[in-house]
Write a protein that holds these residues in place. Structure first.
Motif, short mmCIF file in Angstrom:
data_model
loop_
_atom_site.label_atom_id
_atom_site.label_comp_id
_atom_site.label_asym_id
_atom_site.label_seq_id
_atom_site.Cartn_x
_atom_site.Cartn_y
_atom_site.Cartn_z
N TRP A 36 0.81 -1.20 0.00
CA TRP A 36 0.00 0.00 0.00
C TRP A 36 0.85 1.26 0.00
O TRP A 36 0.38 2.33 -0.35
N VAL A 37 2.10 1.15 0.40
CA VAL A 37 2.98 2.33 0.41
C VAL A 37 3.65 2.52 -0.94
O VAL A 37 3.91 3.63 -1.35
N VAL A 38 3.90 1.44 -1.65
CA VAL A 38 4.77 1.53 -2.83
C VAL A 38 4.12 1.10 -4.14
O VAL A 38 4.78 0.48 -4.96
N SER A 39 2.88 1.44 -4.37
CA SER A 39 2.32 1.17 -5.68
C SER A 39 3.15 1.96 -6.70
O SER A 39 3.76 2.98 -6.36
N PRO A 40 3.21 1.50 -7.94
CA PRO A 40 4.01 2.21 -8.95
C PRO A 40 3.60 3.69 -9.09
O PRO A 40 4.45 4.55 -9.28
N ASP A 41 2.32 3.96 -8.97
CA ASP A 41 1.86 5.34 -9.12
C ASP A 41 2.24 6.19 -7.91
O ASP A 41 2.60 7.37 -8.04
N TYR A 42 2.20 5.61 -6.71
CA TYR A 42 2.64 6.35 -5.53
C TYR A 42 4.14 6.62 -5.61
O TYR A 42 4.61 7.70 -5.29
N ARG A 43 4.88 5.62 -6.08
CA ARG A 43 6.33 5.78 -6.26
C ARG A 43 6.61 6.94 -7.23
O ARG A 43 7.53 7.72 -7.02
N ALA A 44 5.79 7.06 -8.28
CA ALA A 44 5.95 8.16 -9.25
C ALA A 44 5.75 9.51 -8.56
O ALA A 44 6.47 10.47 -8.85
N LEU A 45 4.78 9.59 -7.65
CA LEU A 45 4.55 10.83 -6.90
C LEU A 45 5.78 11.20 -6.08
O LEU A 45 6.26 12.34 -6.13
N ILE A 46 6.32 10.23 -5.36
CA ILE A 46 7.48 10.50 -4.50
C ILE A 46 8.71 10.81 -5.35
O ILE A 46 9.47 11.74 -5.03
N ASP A 47 8.89 10.10 -6.46
CA ASP A 47 10.01 10.40 -7.36
C ASP A 47 9.91 11.83 -7.88
O ASP A 47 10.92 12.53 -7.98
N ALA A 48 8.69 12.28 -8.19
CA ALA A 48 8.50 13.65 -8.67
C ALA A 48 8.85 14.66 -7.57
O ALA A 48 9.50 15.68 -7.83
N LEU A 49 8.44 14.38 -6.34
CA LEU A 49 8.78 15.28 -5.23
C LEU A 49 10.28 15.33 -5.00
O LEU A 49 10.85 16.42 -4.77
N ILE A 50 10.95 14.18 -5.08
CA ILE A 50 12.40 14.15 -4.91
C ILE A 50 13.07 14.97 -6.01
O ILE A 50 13.97 15.77 -5.74
N ARG A 51 12.64 14.76 -7.25
CA ARG A 51 13.20 15.52 -8.39
C ARG A 51 13.04 17.02 -8.19
O ARG A 51 13.98 17.79 -8.38
N LYS A 52 11.84 17.43 -7.80
CA LYS A 52 11.58 18.86 -7.59
C LYS A 52 12.44 19.41 -6.45
O LYS A 52 12.97 20.52 -6.55
N ARG A 53 12.58 18.65 -5.38
CA ARG A 53 13.42 19.09 -4.26
C ARG A 53 14.86 19.25 -4.70
O ARG A 53 15.51 20.26 -4.40
N GLU A 54 15.37 18.26 -5.44
CA GLU A 54 16.75 18.32 -5.91
C GLU A 54 16.95 19.44 -6.92
O GLU A 54 17.98 20.12 -6.90
N GLU A 55 15.98 19.65 -7.83
CA GLU A 55 16.07 20.74 -8.81
C GLU A 55 16.12 22.10 -8.11
O GLU A 55 16.77 23.02 -8.60
N PRO A 63 11.04 17.22 11.86
CA PRO A 63 12.40 16.66 11.94
C PRO A 63 12.83 16.14 10.57
O PRO A 63 11.97 15.78 9.75
N PRO A 64 14.13 16.07 10.31
CA PRO A 64 14.61 15.57 9.02
C PRO A 64 14.10 14.16 8.70
O PRO A 64 13.90 13.83 7.52
N SER A 65 13.85 13.36 9.71
CA SER A 65 13.37 12.00 9.46
C SER A 65 12.00 12.00 8.79
O SER A 65 11.64 11.04 8.10
N PHE A 66 11.22 13.08 8.94
CA PHE A 66 9.91 13.18 8.30
C PHE A 66 10.07 13.08 6.78
O PHE A 66 9.39 12.28 6.12
N ILE A 67 10.97 13.88 6.21
CA ILE A 67 11.20 13.87 4.76
C ILE A 67 11.91 12.58 4.36
O ILE A 67 11.57 11.97 3.34
N ASN A 68 12.86 12.16 5.14
CA ASN A 68 13.60 10.95 4.83
C ASN A 68 12.67 9.74 4.72
O ASN A 68 12.78 8.95 3.77
N LYS A 69 11.76 9.58 5.64
CA LYS A 69 10.84 8.44 5.61
C LYS A 69 9.90 8.51 4.41
O LYS A 69 9.56 7.48 3.83
N ILE A 70 9.49 9.71 4.04
CA ILE A 70 8.65 9.85 2.85
C ILE A 70 9.44 9.41 1.61
O ILE A 70 8.96 8.62 0.80
N GLU A 71 10.67 9.91 1.49
CA GLU A 71 11.47 9.61 0.30
C GLU A 71 11.94 8.16 0.25
O GLU A 71 12.18 7.63 -0.83
#
Length: 122
Positions: free
Chosen positions: A41-60, A75-83
């Motif tokens: 339930w955490v890692v469906s391909p579409d959910y993974r796409a959402l998180i990948d997009a957030l990571i890309r935007k953060r890095e950009e 705390p930093p762990s909040f973002i880390n656990k999401i990513e």
């Protein structure tokens, strides 16, 4: 086996003294990610796409996880656990994260939706 660490079925190191997960850095990021991957339930391909997009935007934006967490008052762990796909985000958190990255949540959501298949899996 007294005094040795053993590995449980989800990859956490078990303390031989009390059976709890040992503290002190034994649990690595890869073990945590492996445990998260067991929760479909955490890692469906579409959910993974959402998180990948957030990571890309953060890095950009040149923003570290620590800085993004600071902007959100978390705390930093909040973002880390999401990513690491250990934690799902809800709509309000998505909006807050997008705004903390100085992005328009609606535009970002439209871009993400356009990249997903017609029927989204959750």
């Amino acid at each position: 086996m007294s005094g040795q660490l053993t590995q449980s079925r989800i990859g956490q190191l078990q303390c031989p003294h009390d059976g709890d997960v040992c503290k002190g850095g034994y649990r690595t990021r890869s073990i945590a990610r492996a445990a998260a991957l067991q929760r479909g339930w955490v890692v469906s391909p579409d959910y993974r796409a959402l998180i990948d997009a957030l990571i890309r935007k953060r890095e950009e934006a040149g923003t570290s996880q620590r800085e993004l967490a600071r902007r959100l008052g978390k705390p930093p762990s909040f973002i880390n656990k999401i990513e690491l796909l250990e934690r799902r985000i809800d709509l309000l958190e998505f909006i807050a994260i997008a705004e903390a990255l100085e992005l328009m949540p609606g535009v970002m959501l439209d871009q993400l939706r356009a990249s997903l298949p017609h029927k989204v899996s959750i």
